[in-house]
Design a protein around this motif. Sequence first.
Motif, PDB file in Angstrom:
ATOM      1  N   LEU A 151       0.828  -1.205   0.000  1.00  0.00           N
ATOM      2  CA  LEU A 151       0.000   0.000   0.000  1.00  0.00           C
ATOM      3  C   LEU A 151       0.862   1.254   0.000  1.00  0.00           C
ATOM      4  O   LEU A 151       0.544   2.245  -0.678  1.00  0.00           O
ATOM      5  N   ASN A 152       1.948   1.258   0.732  1.00  0.00           N
ATOM      6  CA  ASN A 152       2.833   2.427   0.758  1.00  0.00           C
ATOM      7  C   ASN A 152       3.442   2.686  -0.615  1.00  0.00           C
ATOM      8  O   ASN A 152       3.595   3.825  -1.037  1.00  0.00           O
ATOM      9  N   TRP A 153       3.800   1.601  -1.309  1.00  0.00           N
ATOM     10  CA  TRP A 153       4.314   1.774  -2.684  1.00  0.00           C
ATOM     11  C   TRP A 153       3.311   2.538  -3.544  1.00  0.00           C
ATOM     12  O   TRP A 153       3.646   3.497  -4.223  1.00  0.00           O
ATOM     13  N   VAL A 154       2.063   2.035  -3.539  1.00  0.00           N
ATOM     14  CA  VAL A 154       1.042   2.592  -4.423  1.00  0.00           C
ATOM     15  C   VAL A 154       0.691   4.016  -4.008  1.00  0.00           C
ATOM     16  O   VAL A 154       0.477   4.889  -4.848  1.00  0.00           O
ATOM     17  N   LYS A 155       0.639   4.280  -2.696  1.00  0.00           N
ATOM     18  CA  LYS A 155       0.340   5.634  -2.234  1.00  0.00           C
ATOM     19  C   LYS A 155       1.405   6.615  -2.699  1.00  0.00           C
ATOM     20  O   LYS A 155       1.106   7.749  -3.091  1.00  0.00           O
ATOM     21  N   GLU A 156       2.668   6.219  -2.628  1.00  0.00           N
ATOM     22  CA  GLU A 156       3.750   7.080  -3.093  1.00  0.00           C
ATOM     23  C   GLU A 156       3.614   7.374  -4.581  1.00  0.00           C
ATOM     24  O   GLU A 156       3.926   8.464  -5.047  1.00  0.00           O
ATOM     25  N   LEU A 157       3.145   6.352  -5.308  1.00  0.00           N
ATOM     26  CA  LEU A 157       3.004   6.505  -6.764  1.00  0.00           C
ATOM     27  C   LEU A 157       1.815   7.390  -7.115  1.00  0.00           C
ATOM     28  O   LEU A 157       1.911   8.280  -7.969  1.00  0.00           O
ATOM     29  N   GLN A 158       0.662   7.202  -6.448  1.00  0.00           N
ATOM     30  CA  GLN A 158      -0.575   7.881  -6.826  1.00  0.00           C
ATOM     31  C   GLN A 158      -0.837   9.159  -6.038  1.00  0.00           C
ATOM     32  O   GLN A 158      -1.605  10.017  -6.490  1.00  0.00           O
ATOM     33  N   GLY A 159      -0.260   9.294  -4.875  1.00  0.00           N
ATOM     34  CA  GLY A 159      -0.488  10.483  -4.070  1.00  0.00           C
ATOM     35  C   GLY A 159      -1.942  10.609  -3.658  1.00  0.00           C
ATOM     36  O   GLY A 159      -2.566   9.655  -3.176  1.00  0.00           O
ATOM     37  N   SER A 160      -2.536  11.786  -3.911  1.00  0.00           N
ATOM     38  CA  SER A 160      -3.910  12.067  -3.477  1.00  0.00           C
ATOM     39  C   SER A 160      -4.951  11.281  -4.266  1.00  0.00           C
ATOM     40  O   SER A 160      -6.095  11.147  -3.832  1.00  0.00           O
ATOM     41  N   SER A 161      -4.566  10.743  -5.442  1.00  0.00           N
ATOM     42  CA  SER A 161      -5.519   9.980  -6.251  1.00  0.00           C
ATOM     43  C   SER A 161      -5.488   8.490  -5.925  1.00  0.00           C
ATOM     44  O   SER A 161      -5.989   7.673  -6.683  1.00  0.00           O
ATOM     45  N   PHE A 162      -4.890   8.159  -4.798  1.00  0.00           N
ATOM     46  CA  PHE A 162      -4.787   6.750  -4.392  1.00  0.00           C
ATOM     47  C   PHE A 162      -6.160   6.091  -4.324  1.00  0.00           C
ATOM     48  O   PHE A 162      -7.101   6.641  -3.754  1.00  0.00           O
ATOM     49  N   GLN A 163      -6.256   4.898  -4.929  1.00  0.00           N
ATOM     50  CA  GLN A 163      -7.513   4.154  -4.946  1.00  0.00           C
ATOM     51  C   GLN A 163      -7.523   3.143  -3.811  1.00  0.00           C
ATOM     52  O   GLN A 163      -6.623   2.295  -3.740  1.00  0.00           O
ATOM     53  N   PRO A 164      -8.484   3.213  -2.890  1.00  0.00           N
ATOM     54  CA  PRO A 164      -8.498   2.282  -1.747  1.00  0.00           C
ATOM     55  C   PRO A 164      -8.533   0.827  -2.203  1.00  0.00           C
ATOM     56  O   PRO A 164      -9.009   0.508  -3.299  1.00  0.00           O
ATOM     57  N   VAL A 165      -8.042  -0.043  -1.330  1.00  0.00           N
ATOM     58  CA  VAL A 165      -8.087  -1.477  -1.599  1.00  0.00           C
ATOM     59  C   VAL A 165      -9.095  -2.110  -0.641  1.00  0.00           C
ATOM     60  O   VAL A 165      -9.531  -1.492   0.331  1.00  0.00           O
ATOM     61  N   TYR A 166      -9.441  -3.357  -0.938  1.00  0.00           N
ATOM     62  CA  TYR A 166     -10.404  -4.089  -0.112  1.00  0.00           C
ATOM     63  C   TYR A 166      -9.687  -5.261   0.555  1.00  0.00           C
ATOM     64  O   TYR A 166      -8.847  -5.923  -0.075  1.00  0.00           O
ATOM     65  N   LEU A 167     -10.029  -5.481   1.821  1.00  0.00           N
ATOM     66  CA  LEU A 167      -9.410  -6.575   2.573  1.00  0.00           C
ATOM     67  C   LEU A 167     -10.508  -7.417   3.198  1.00  0.00           C
ATOM     68  O   LEU A 167     -11.397  -6.885   3.866  1.00  0.00           O
ATOM     69  N   LEU A 168     -10.432  -8.734   2.990  1.00  0.00           N
ATOM     70  CA  LEU A 168     -11.393  -9.654   3.593  1.00  0.00           C
ATOM     71  C   LEU A 168     -10.946  -9.963   5.019  1.00  0.00           C
ATOM     72  O   LEU A 168      -9.862 -10.511   5.245  1.00  0.00           O
ATOM     73  N   TYR A 169     -11.776  -9.577   5.973  1.00  0.00           N
ATOM     74  CA  TYR A 169     -11.451  -9.682   7.396  1.00  0.00           C
ATOM     75  C   TYR A 169     -12.252 -10.826   8.011  1.00  0.00           C
ATOM     76  O   TYR A 169     -13.482 -10.863   7.926  1.00  0.00           O
ATOM     77  N   LEU A 170     -11.519 -11.764   8.696  1.00  0.00           N
ATOM     78  CA  LEU A 170     -12.160 -12.975   9.208  1.00  0.00           C
ATOM     79  C   LEU A 170     -12.177 -13.079  10.728  1.00  0.00           C
ATOM     80  O   LEU A 170     -12.749 -14.024  11.269  1.00  0.00           O
ATOM     81  N   GLU A 171     -11.537 -12.145  11.403  1.00  0.00           N
ATOM     82  CA  GLU A 171     -11.421 -12.254  12.864  1.00  0.00           C
ATOM     83  C   GLU A 171     -12.698 -11.757  13.545  1.00  0.00           C
ATOM     84  O   GLU A 171     -13.737 -11.617  12.912  1.00  0.00           O
ATOM     85  N   GLN A 172     -12.580 -11.453  14.846  1.00  0.00           N
ATOM     86  CA  GLN A 172     -13.731 -10.954  15.591  1.00  0.00           C
ATOM     87  C   GLN A 172     -14.232  -9.640  14.999  1.00  0.00           C
ATOM     88  O   GLN A 172     -13.456  -8.881  14.424  1.00  0.00           O
ATOM     89  N   THR A 173     -15.518  -9.385  15.207  1.00  0.00           N
ATOM     90  CA  THR A 173     -16.145  -8.214  14.596  1.00  0.00           C
ATOM     91  C   THR A 173     -15.344  -6.952  14.885  1.00  0.00           C
ATOM     92  O   THR A 173     -14.961  -6.683  16.039  1.00  0.00           O
ATOM     93  N   LEU A 174     -15.074  -6.206  13.836  1.00  0.00           N
ATOM     94  CA  LEU A 174     -14.290  -4.983  13.939  1.00  0.00           C
ATOM     95  C   LEU A 174     -15.194  -3.858  14.442  1.00  0.00           C
ATOM     96  O   LEU A 174     -16.303  -3.646  13.922  1.00  0.00           O
ATOM     97  N   ASP A 175     -14.732  -3.121  15.460  1.00  0.00           N
ATOM     98  CA  ASP A 175     -15.560  -2.020  15.965  1.00  0.00           C
ATOM     99  C   ASP A 175     -15.482  -0.825  15.014  1.00  0.00           C
ATOM    100  O   ASP A 175     -14.614  -0.749  14.143  1.00  0.00           O
ATOM    101  N   GLN A 176     -16.369   0.125  15.220  1.00  0.00           N
ATOM    102  CA  GLN A 176     -16.496   1.252  14.298  1.00  0.00           C
ATOM    103  C   GLN A 176     -15.235   2.107  14.271  1.00  0.00           C
ATOM    104  O   GLN A 176     -14.822   2.586  13.208  1.00  0.00           O
ATOM    105  N   ASN A 177     -14.593   2.291  15.425  1.00  0.00           N
ATOM    106  CA  ASN A 177     -13.390   3.134  15.465  1.00  0.00           C
ATOM    107  C   ASN A 177     -12.272   2.553  14.604  1.00  0.00           C
ATOM    108  O   ASN A 177     -11.629   3.255  13.824  1.00  0.00           O
ATOM    109  N   ASN A 178     -12.035   1.235  14.777  1.00  0.00           N
ATOM    110  CA  ASN A 178     -10.994   0.589  13.968  1.00  0.00           C
ATOM    111  C   ASN A 178     -11.379   0.561  12.492  1.00  0.00           C
ATOM    112  O   ASN A 178     -10.529   0.737  11.622  1.00  0.00           O
ATOM    113  N   PHE A 179     -12.650   0.331  12.239  1.00  0.00           N
ATOM    114  CA  PHE A 179     -13.125   0.329  10.852  1.00  0.00           C
ATOM    115  C   PHE A 179     -12.831   1.681  10.190  1.00  0.00           C
ATOM    116  O   PHE A 179     -12.299   1.750   9.078  1.00  0.00           O
TER     117      PHE A 179
END
Length: 875
Positions: free
Chosen positions: A202-230
């Motif tokens: 992600l750091n590679w791509v952010k350095e390359l794209q700067g402000s136009s960085f396109q978010p990525v998606y991650l499949l999360y399998l652990e305990q339910t993620l709270d809103q703050n961490n999300f």
Amino acid sequence: MKSFTQESLRIIKKASEDNKLVIVVGAGVSMLSNFPSWKEVIDRFSGPFSEQKERYSQNEYLRIPQKYYNLRGHKEYYDLLRDIFDLDLQSNKIHDEILNLNPIHLITTNYDDLLEQAIYARGLFYDVIAKDEEVSQTRTKKFLIKMHGDVKHQNVVLKENDYLSYSSQFRLIETMVKSIIASNITLFIGYSLNDRNMKLILNWVKELQGSSFQPVYLLYLEQTLDQNNFDYYKSQGIHVIDVNHLLSNVDDATYEQRYLTFFQALSKLNLDELYRYSSDDNELGERLTPLDELNRVRLNDLRHLIKEEVTEMGVLNLSKPYVLDERTCWQLNKAGIRTVKFPDGSVHSIQNDDKNYLLPPYTSVLTECMNQGDGIWQHYHRAYYQFKHGNLLLAYDLYKKTAVEAFKCKHYLLHFLAQFNRYWTGRTIQRLLSSEQSQQIVDEIRQLNLELMYHHLPASFKRKYAFLADLSNFYFIYKYLNDMIQLINELPNQDQAFARLNFKAQELFEFMHENQLVIDQYLEVSHLYKSYIEARLYHNSEELDSFTVHLIIKYMGEEELKHLMKRLNRKQFQTPHVNELILYYKQLLAVLTQPNLTTLMKVHVQKMVKITLALLSVIQLKEEELLSMLQLLFNDGSSMILITDCLNFLRAQLNQSSQFPKAVENLIEEQLTHQFIKKYLLNEEIESCYIQFTSFLSQPVEKLRPLIDLYLTQIDSFELVTLTPVIDEELQMKVSEALTRRLKKEFNFKLLRQAFEFKLELAYDEFEQQIKAHITHHPKDLCTVGELIACGVLDRNSFEFFMNQDSCAYFLTHYEQIEQAPLESDWFWQLSRDIHQRLAKTHHYQAIKQALIQKIRTKVAAPELIDLYFDLYHH
């Protein structure tokens, strides 16, 4: 977060269908096949240092393998790696599910070959890249990038120095990974939120794209993620898909079940439903949105879009009380829907007036060719009209340009239609132009695979316009041909078969014409409509609608129409569209006077002129319609209409009535006089057959009398004979005397015979010796002499010797004594009406009558014999 999860699923599903999905696979997926975890690997390396722990820090994960390498060296380091990873393991269900998403590329930080196993098992094609040298060796457009190398290449990225020197050791792979992730939708599977490798990527791509960085998606399998961490990870560019929001039983689900729940949620997602219905108020209209940019669609296309019952006659039976607003009715009209029936039994009629296919002016082709309007759709329209005008090379270039511009603008419908027309224009060029003119284009269209092109278009387009897939392989034409042949076979047994056949024929024609598809002249299409025309004429009434008239003009030749009418035993047709047809004919003639006509268009229009005239010839015209046609024919400015064409038209019209009205005869008189003046006063070269206009006149032509009298010595002998019916008795005597002098000076048996046929009063017996000399050398004319004897203009006794030499001549001179007429002889049925008038008064009457009845019953009687029966043998 549930709504966020659903939207994330939609984006991933759409990316999958649009070939824009990249999946990065981590260790969590391999661990389902019992592959060692990263901690288990580090445990093996920590043995010499007695540093095994329950948990390692991020630095220790890198430092421990580095210390082992520094202590034991390169060989023992890789020996241990092989020992760790040399396991006989198989790919698992999750590998298969990953491949089901059809990722455009796969990236993995794993060292194992489990992904390769799954790929090979499915027969898929991904180029495996595990070192920079393999980047230039790729053969496909899909990659499996093992960005951390693998054991067999001894370039595994595991220890501290591997990470520090990564950019120099994997320069090309790093660039590829950055580029791929930056330009696609990326999904991380098998990683934790704190995974060092994911963060590094992600750091590679952010350095390359700067402000136009396109978010990525991650499949999360652990305990339910709270809103703050999300929210935190979202701010870091990681959109977390928490599988807990998809599970029905969170506590008992295994890791494999959690993975499978995610993939099942994706597979159940129906993008069609998500896209179609923006509101409940106009659900039907939203379903029909793909029709907006098409001018005409087929009933099957409509069935695909709305999943409702649509009959073959354009009746839509709705299962729900949809709203029918003006736009929705307009969309349904495009599909040929005439009636909409609601569940409560109410009925709504769609405005779908019967079209007159003869009204649009053909000159619009010329007008539209000059249209220089802007816009890529305008280029498409111009290309179509240039094609119709015969400028095939220009049309091809315009379609090619349109396809490129449309693709750049992501207007995939226009791109597809332009490529379709480009291909078929190229095929037409290959067929009609010289190899020197067409070679480059032929080479280009060999590379243009429409099916493959359609396959590679974005899935969102293919989902929206799935009903157009059959255009890419021409299947729809063969389907129509098969359906129409089946309906033709049903015509004798089913009352509705003809209406269904007519609807289907018009549907295809309008689909091609209104969407400007350049395939209407191809053999398959031509065969389809010729079959329809024949079925239409054979099974239906003699009245032709404008559609059938237009098809005859478009697809049939003059001789084809004649043969078809003969085969169907048809003499004439009727149509309520005579005036439109005459106007259409006039407009075709006007096209031929236009400057700068291409050779192809000129030939095409000339063919249409001929078939239109042939069709008008077999339609019984009213007096005013006949006058309009004759004025067109006699005043043609295109030089296309020959005197022969005029004569054939008049003969066909006269066959349908006993005599022309006075106004029509006056027009023919004027034309006859006009042609006579052109030939003898103005000395112009004209067709000699002009003189046959006399056969359509029932009384003398006063204007011609002084001209004939003046030029009597100059007029051709055969023309003089033909003029006999339209001159008075006094002038006929002068003509007879002139012909007698000419025959005595130079005898011509053919001229003598013609004078007899026109009932000119000549002293035929004065030429007895010349006639005997002629038949001595030309015995084929014995039958004609026999006819002259039978009609009393020659003496039978003088020619008795000759009459015995020919069966026809003998019968004609002895029919009163002969017991049975030679009814089996072909020549008998070719005898003149004058002879039959005599035979009808003899004992041969009954036998001839029965023979004619038999011929009529068995449908072998020519029209002349049918007339002969009713005129002389019917009573």
